[in-house]
Design an enzyme around this catalytic site. Structure first.
Site, short mmCIF file in Angstrom:
data_model
loop_
_atom_site.label_atom_id
_atom_site.label_comp_id
_atom_site.label_asym_id
_atom_site.label_seq_id
_atom_site.Cartn_x
_atom_site.Cartn_y
_atom_site.Cartn_z
N TYR A 246 0.77 -1.33 -0.01
CA TYR A 246 -0.07 0.15 -0.15
C TYR A 246 0.89 1.13 0.04
O TYR A 246 2.00 1.35 0.45
CB TYR A 246 -0.91 -0.17 1.18
CG TYR A 246 -2.14 -0.79 0.99
CD1 TYR A 246 -1.99 -2.09 0.95
CD2 TYR A 246 -3.41 -0.16 1.18
CE1 TYR A 246 -3.09 -2.94 0.86
CE2 TYR A 246 -4.55 -1.10 1.41
CZ TYR A 246 -4.33 -2.25 1.11
OH TYR A 246 -5.51 -3.00 0.73
N GLU B 228 -15.10 4.40 4.66
CA GLU B 228 -15.26 4.42 3.09
C GLU B 228 -16.55 4.40 2.43
O GLU B 228 -17.40 3.84 3.47
CB GLU B 228 -14.35 3.52 2.75
CG GLU B 228 -12.95 3.17 3.05
CD GLU B 228 -12.08 2.85 2.42
OE1 GLU B 228 -12.43 1.94 1.35
OE2 GLU B 228 -10.68 3.65 2.31
#
Ligand SMILES: C=Cc1ccc(O)cc1
Length: 161
Positions: free
Chosen positions: A19, A64
């Site tokens: 990531y 999210e």
């Protein structure tokens, strides 16, 4: 805190997922996922809660549009992070639906999270090793400005990007 704001970090979780995050300002991040079940996904201007837990250790947490919740602890001085990621059932079952430049597909994420099951959630709890970190300034729109591609991490690390 001022040291952490504006940092670009690349890190690999112990499960192999790679990531990249850019700490854009005190309540905003951009990120890119280079590998893992949702490799290829990238997001800009995600609002987050960011706190300095103790000098040099930071927590970044957010929810999210997909319904996924994330809480990350960064220990940049030790080149370590720890992440807790709470995936709704639908993301676990259809991860590829979330692989996109999410900013262009917010409605699609909202529809999917309403249409598909949330529970039971899958919790991923992993340490990671930071393999690259550099200061890029606050509110720099050029740090995470294109989709991830094979070899991008290498291009970043060698200064080509
Ligand atoms: C699901 C998003 C996400 C972003 C960064 C990270 O380290 C873990 C999860």
């Amino acid at each position: 805190m001022q040291d952490f704001l504006g940092m670009q970090l690349i890190y690999t979780y112990d499960n192999g997922w790679e990531y990249e995050i850019y700490i854009k300002n005190e309540d905003t991040i951009d990120y890119r996922i280079h590998s893992g079940i949702v490799g290829g996904r990238w997001v800009r201007n995600q609002k987050v809660n960011l706190v300095e837990l103790t000098p040099g250790i930071f927590k970044v947490a957010w929810t999210e549009p997909t319904g996924t919740d994330v809480s990350l602890d960064f220990m940049p001085n030790k080149n370590k992070t720890h992440g807790e990621i709470f995936f709704p059932k639908w993301v676990d079952e259809h991860p590829k639906l979330t692989v996109c430049y999410q900013n262009d597909f917010i409605d699609k994420m909202h529809k999917a999270r309403n249409q598909y099951p949330t529970y039971p959630k899958t919790v991923v709890s992993e340490f990671s090793t930071i393999t690259f970190q550099q200061h890029r300034g606050i509110n720099n729109e050029n740090v995470i400005a294109q989709a991830p591609y094979q070899g991008m991490v290498n291009d970043i690390k060698t200064g080509k990007l």
